[in-house]
Design a protein around this motif. Structure first.
Motif, PDB file in Angstrom:
ATOM      1  N   GLY A   1       0.821  -1.200   0.000  1.00 16.51           N
ATOM      2  CA  GLY A   1       0.000   0.000   0.000  1.00 16.51           C
ATOM      3  C   GLY A   1       0.855   1.250   0.000  1.00 16.51           C
ATOM      4  N   TYR A   2       0.517   2.219   0.858  1.00 19.97           N
ATOM      5  CA  TYR A   2       1.299   3.461   0.890  1.00 19.97           C
ATOM      6  C   TYR A   2       2.496   3.373   1.836  1.00 19.97           C
ATOM      7  CZ  TYR A   2      -1.421   4.709   5.131  1.00 19.97           C
ATOM      8  OH  TYR A   2      -2.002   4.741   6.378  1.00 19.97           O
ATOM      9  N   GLY A   3       2.757   2.192   2.411  1.00 16.97           N
ATOM     10  CA  GLY A   3       3.928   2.011   3.249  1.00 16.97           C
ATOM     11  C   GLY A   3       3.690   2.198   4.726  1.00 16.97           C
ATOM     12  N   ARG A   4       2.456   2.022   5.149  1.00 17.40           N
ATOM     13  CA  ARG A   4       2.093   2.230   6.552  1.00 17.40           C
ATOM     14  C   ARG A   4       2.969   1.428   7.509  1.00 17.40           C
ATOM     15  NH1 ARG A   4      -0.629  -1.090   9.999  1.00 17.40           N
ATOM     16  NH2 ARG A   4      -1.331  -2.479   8.345  1.00 17.40           N
ATOM     17  N   LEU A   5       3.006   0.101   7.346  1.00 16.81           N
ATOM     18  CA  LEU A   5       3.713  -0.731   8.302  1.00 16.81           C
ATOM     19  C   LEU A   5       5.223  -0.515   8.218  1.00 16.81           C
ATOM     20  CD1 LEU A   5       3.398  -2.812  10.537  1.00 16.81           C
ATOM     21  CD2 LEU A   5       3.545  -4.610   8.803  1.00 16.81           C
ATOM     22  N   ALA A   6       5.739  -0.277   7.027  1.00 20.13           N
ATOM     23  CA  ALA A   6       7.166  -0.003   6.884  1.00 20.13           C
ATOM     24  C   ALA A   6       7.561   1.219   7.701  1.00 20.13           C
ATOM     25  CB  ALA A   6       7.520   0.205   5.413  1.00 20.13           C
ATOM     26  N   HIS A   7       6.798   2.285   7.569  1.00 26.95           N
ATOM     27  CA  HIS A   7       7.081   3.512   8.318  1.00 26.95           C
ATOM     28  C   HIS A   7       7.066   3.257   9.809  1.00 26.95           C
ATOM     29  CE1 HIS A   7       5.209   7.283  10.198  1.00 26.95           C
ATOM     30  NE2 HIS A   7       6.515   7.474  10.165  1.00 26.95           N
ATOM     31  N   ARG A   8       6.052   2.565  10.293  1.00 23.50           N
ATOM     32  CA  ARG A   8       5.923   2.333  11.739  1.00 23.50           C
ATOM     33  C   ARG A   8       7.011   1.387  12.255  1.00 23.50           C
ATOM     34  NH1 ARG A   8       3.038   6.646  13.239  1.00 23.50           N
ATOM     35  NH2 ARG A   8       0.950   6.703  12.309  1.00 23.50           N
ATOM     36  N   MET A   9       7.284   0.319  11.527  1.00 26.79           N
ATOM     37  CA  MET A   9       8.270  -0.641  12.006  1.00 26.79           C
ATOM     38  C   MET A   9       9.664  -0.031  12.051  1.00 26.79           C
ATOM     39  SD  MET A   9       9.089  -4.530  10.700  1.00 26.79           S
ATOM     40  CE  MET A   9       7.385  -5.051  10.941  1.00 26.79           C
ATOM     41  N   LEU A  10      10.028   0.701  11.017  1.00 29.48           N
ATOM     42  CA  LEU A  10      11.360   1.299  10.982  1.00 29.48           C
ATOM     43  C   LEU A  10      11.505   2.416  12.004  1.00 29.48           C
ATOM     44  CD1 LEU A  10      11.941   1.315   7.121  1.00 29.48           C
ATOM     45  CD2 LEU A  10      12.834  -0.295   8.810  1.00 29.48           C
ATOM     46  N   SER A  11      10.402   3.045  12.387  1.00 19.79           N
ATOM     47  CA  SER A  11      10.437   4.074  13.427  1.00 19.79           C
ATOM     48  C   SER A  11      10.515   3.460  14.817  1.00 19.79           C
ATOM     49  CB  SER A  11       9.196   4.968  13.339  1.00 19.79           C
ATOM     50  OG  SER A  11       9.112   5.616  12.089  1.00 19.79           O
ATOM     51  N   ALA A  12       9.995   2.244  14.967  1.00 21.89           N
ATOM     52  CA  ALA A  12       9.875   1.623  16.286  1.00 21.89           C
ATOM     53  C   ALA A  12      11.114   0.850  16.708  1.00 21.89           C
ATOM     54  CB  ALA A  12       8.668   0.688  16.321  1.00 21.89           C
ATOM     55  N   THR A  13      11.868   0.319  15.742  1.00 21.62           N
ATOM     56  CA  THR A  13      12.959  -0.577  16.113  1.00 21.62           C
ATOM     57  C   THR A  13      14.132  -0.457  15.158  1.00 21.62           C
ATOM     58  OG1 THR A  13      13.570  -2.898  16.451  1.00 21.62           O
ATOM     59  CG2 THR A  13      11.886  -2.453  14.800  1.00 21.62           C
ATOM     60  N   ASP A  14      15.326  -0.710  15.701  1.00 16.15           N
ATOM     61  CA  ASP A  14      16.540  -0.762  14.885  1.00 16.15           C
ATOM     62  C   ASP A  14      16.868  -2.195  14.472  1.00 16.15           C
ATOM     63  OD1 ASP A  14      16.979   1.989  15.148  1.00 16.15           O
ATOM     64  OD2 ASP A  14      18.027   1.728  17.055  1.00 16.15           O
ATOM     65  N   SER A  15      16.011  -3.141  14.833  1.00 13.00           N
ATOM     66  CA  SER A  15      16.310  -4.548  14.556  1.00 13.00           C
ATOM     67  C   SER A  15      16.166  -4.897  13.081  1.00 13.00           C
ATOM     68  CB  SER A  15      15.388  -5.454  15.390  1.00 13.00           C
ATOM     69  OG  SER A  15      14.034  -5.325  14.958  1.00 13.00           O
ATOM     70  N   VAL A  16      15.506  -4.044  12.317  1.00 17.53           N
ATOM     71  CA  VAL A  16      15.276  -4.315  10.894  1.00 17.53           C
ATOM     72  C   VAL A  16      16.350  -3.623  10.065  1.00 17.53           C
ATOM     73  CG1 VAL A  16      13.670  -4.085   8.962  1.00 17.53           C
ATOM     74  CG2 VAL A  16      12.800  -4.571  11.257  1.00 17.53           C
ATOM     75  N   GLU A  17      17.072  -4.413   9.319  1.00 15.22           N
ATOM     76  CA  GLU A  17      18.143  -3.884   8.469  1.00 15.22           C
ATOM     77  C   GLU A  17      17.620  -3.410   7.125  1.00 15.22           C
ATOM     78  OE1 GLU A  17      21.208  -6.423   6.023  1.00 15.22           O
ATOM     79  OE2 GLU A  17      21.984  -6.140   8.056  1.00 15.22           O
ATOM     80  N   ARG A  18      16.647  -4.135   6.563  1.00 13.88           N
ATOM     81  CA  ARG A  18      16.096  -3.774   5.256  1.00 13.88           C
ATOM     82  C   ARG A  18      14.619  -4.122   5.225  1.00 13.88           C
ATOM     83  NH1 ARG A  18      18.602  -1.018   3.895  1.00 13.88           N
ATOM     84  NH2 ARG A  18      20.418  -1.707   2.711  1.00 13.88           N
ATOM     85  N   TYR A  19      13.845  -3.262   4.608  1.00 14.14           N
ATOM     86  CA  TYR A  19      12.395  -3.466   4.494  1.00 14.14           C
ATOM     87  C   TYR A  19      12.002  -3.180   3.048  1.00 14.14           C
ATOM     88  CZ  TYR A  19       7.533  -3.519   6.184  1.00 14.14           C
ATOM     89  OH  TYR A  19       6.219  -3.842   6.404  1.00 14.14           O
ATOM     90  N   TRP A  20      11.664  -4.245   2.314  1.00 16.65           N
ATOM     91  CA  TRP A  20      11.246  -4.096   0.922  1.00 16.65           C
ATOM     92  C   TRP A  20       9.724  -3.986   0.833  1.00 16.65           C
ATOM     93  CZ3 TRP A  20      15.055  -7.932   1.977  1.00 16.65           C
ATOM     94  CH2 TRP A  20      16.310  -7.676   1.429  1.00 16.65           C
ATOM     95  N   CYS A  21       9.244  -3.050   0.061  1.00 15.43           N
ATOM     96  CA  CYS A  21       7.800  -2.869  -0.173  1.00 15.43           C
ATOM     97  C   CYS A  21       7.501  -3.132  -1.644  1.00 15.43           C
ATOM     98  CB  CYS A  21       7.369  -1.440   0.160  1.00 15.43           C
ATOM     99  SG  CYS A  21       7.560  -0.970   1.897  1.00 15.43           S
ATOM    100  N   ILE A  22       6.486  -3.947  -1.895  1.00 17.63           N
ATOM    101  CA  ILE A  22       6.093  -4.228  -3.272  1.00 17.63           C
ATOM    102  C   ILE A  22       4.575  -4.304  -3.350  1.00 17.63           C
ATOM    103  CG2 ILE A  22       6.257  -6.748  -3.008  1.00 17.63           C
ATOM    104  CD1 ILE A  22       7.385  -6.758  -5.927  1.00 17.63           C
ATOM    105  N   ASP A  23       4.036  -3.899  -4.481  1.00 14.72           N
ATOM    106  CA  ASP A  23       2.593  -3.893  -4.677  1.00 14.72           C
ATOM    107  C   ASP A  23       2.323  -4.020  -6.171  1.00 14.72           C
ATOM    108  OD1 ASP A  23       0.180  -2.570  -2.606  1.00 14.72           O
ATOM    109  OD2 ASP A  23      -0.288  -2.968  -4.705  1.00 14.72           O
ATOM    110  N   ALA A  24       1.249  -4.725  -6.515  1.00 14.18           N
ATOM    111  CA  ALA A  24       0.903  -4.913  -7.930  1.00 14.18           C
ATOM    112  C   ALA A  24       0.074  -3.766  -8.490  1.00 14.18           C
ATOM    113  CB  ALA A  24       0.145  -6.229  -8.113  1.00 14.18           C
ATOM    114  N   ILE A  25      -0.231  -2.780  -7.654  1.00  6.51           N
ATOM    115  CA  ILE A  25      -0.992  -1.608  -8.085  1.00  6.51           C
ATOM    116  C   ILE A  25      -0.028  -0.449  -8.276  1.00  6.51           C
ATOM    117  CG2 ILE A  25      -2.903  -0.055  -7.554  1.00  6.51           C
ATOM    118  CD1 ILE A  25      -3.746  -2.956  -7.936  1.00  6.51           C
ATOM    119  N   PRO A  26       0.106   0.097  -9.477  1.00  2.00           N
ATOM    120  CA  PRO A  26       1.089   1.171  -9.699  1.00  2.00           C
ATOM    121  C   PRO A  26       0.851   2.386  -8.809  1.00  2.00           C
ATOM    122  CG  PRO A  26      -0.401   0.932 -11.583  1.00  2.00           C
ATOM    123  CD  PRO A  26      -0.611  -0.256 -10.714  1.00  2.00           C
ATOM    124  N   ARG A  27      -0.389   2.701  -8.544  1.00  2.00           N
ATOM    125  CA  ARG A  27      -0.708   3.839  -7.675  1.00  2.00           C
ATOM    126  C   ARG A  27      -0.146   3.625  -6.276  1.00  2.00           C
ATOM    127  NH1 ARG A  27      -6.748   4.898  -8.087  1.00  2.00           N
ATOM    128  NH2 ARG A  27      -6.007   5.194 -10.211  1.00  2.00           N
TER     129      ARG A  27
END
Length: 347
Positions: free
Chosen positions: A186-212
């Motif tokens: 989607g618009y990256g909701r969980l990525a934003h929250r997870m990366l703000s909450a913890t340093d345990s994540v080294e990389r977070y890839w976001c993919i979606d089949a909807i170009p928008r």
């Protein structure tokens, strides 16, 4: 009393017999329902020049996605969202296909969010709510404020809830160098929250089949400072680069939050086969209902759980999204969170 008044009275009487009533919607509520977003927080400078349907980047993504020959492009529920002007891009965090937020009267909705926020605060051992994770209401997000709690939103509360599920069953906050793949980001909701909450994540890839979605995700995670291009840890993967952007063994966990339930069976199967090729050991799924059901073009539903199991995934954790049964009923959700593993060993 004229005929019109008699007709209205008859309707009221009929509704009263089944416990319903009619009331005039307040002007504020009417604006929310019709517009689908909360306009209280002004848009950041320059938003209107970027979040446009004629943005060259969005047009490029639409052209590229049309050329992708993959089962993940067999859209059903999201087909309507592909129409031009299906939503106001400037207010992508409003009440829309990305996240339902405001469906009833303001007072009733506020009460629901108060109960949900109290529930989240009670499980918030790391005190994320209002500290590491806050809500500014940008881009049309509906927010709710209370005397003894920070401002909250559906985005914020759902995200914290999902993070703690992963911590209970996957040791999210205790890991180092974790690599996550978000399918249907989607618009990256969980990525934003997870990366703000913890340093345990080294990389977070976001993919979606909807170009928008890819377009909005690039914009939003860039705005929040999450992208690797501006010093963050998130990467937004265009659909036509999915086979080259990640290598087998590169991701530790894949997450799918509600989007499998909005796809065709063939699309879900396409995504799961991709995860199988990538050898992703763990998979978190949150359907839109207790069962894992696809959304077919003829509106029929089909269980996609066998696809997951055929790929070698076995269920290791399952919880209602809200574990308190009273809060769950009053808030009006009945879905579950699932965690699957493809290989033995501790999480």
């Amino acid at each position: 009393m004229n005929i019109s008044a008699l007709s209205k009275q008859a309707v009221r009487v009929a509704l009263a017999r089944v416990g319903l009533s009619i009331r005039r919607i307040a002007h504020e509520e009417k604006l929310y329902v019709l517009a689908g977003h909360d306009p209280a927080v002004p848009l950041p400078a320059g938003t209107e020049t970027v979040l446009r349907y004629d943005n060259p980047r969005l047009l490029e993504l639409e052209r590229r996605y049309r050329a992708v020959d993959s089962p993940v492009c067999q859209h059903t529920q999201w087909r309507a969202e592909l129409r031009p002007q299906a939503m106001d891009l400037r207010y992508f965090r409003g009440d829309n296909a990305y996240m339902w937020q405001y469906r009833r009267t303001r007072d009733f909705t506020r009460l629901r969010y108060y109960l949900y926020a109290r529930y989240i605060r009670e499980l918030d051992q790391r005190q994320l709510l209002g500290r590491k994770l806050t809500e500014d209401g940008l881009f049309g997000c509906f927010t709710f404020s209370f005397d003894e709690m920070p401002t909250v939103s559906r985005d914020l509360l759902d995200s914290i809830n999902e993070l703690y599920f992963l911590d209970r069953h996957w040791n999210l906050f205790g890991r180092r160098g974790a690599r996550l793949l978000d399918i249907g980001a989607g618009y990256g909701r969980l990525a934003h929250r997870m990366l703000s909450a913890t340093d345990s994540v080294e990389r977070y890839w976001c993919i979606d089949a909807i170009p928008r979605s890819t377009f909005l995700c690039e914009y939003y995670l860039g705005y929040r400072g999450c992208l690797t291009s501006n010093g963050g840890r998130a990467v937004v993967v265009p659909l036509d680069e999915m086979e080259t952007s990640l290598q087998p063994g590169g991701a530790d966990l894949a997450v799918n939050i509600h989007s499998f339930s909005e796809m065709s069976y063939a699309a879900v199967e396409g995504w799961i086969r991709w995860l199988e090729r990538l050898k992703v050991p763990y998979l978190m799924v949150i359907p839109n209902e207790p069962d894992m059901l696809s959304k077919e073009a003829d509106d029929t539903r089909r269980s996609y759980r066998p696809i997951i199991e055929r790929a070698g995934y076995r269920l290791i954790a399952q919880e209602p999204t809200i574990r308190d049964s009273d809060v769950r009923k009053l808030f009006g959700v009945a879905d579950f969170m699932f965690l699957f593993a493809r290989e033995a060993g501790p999480a």
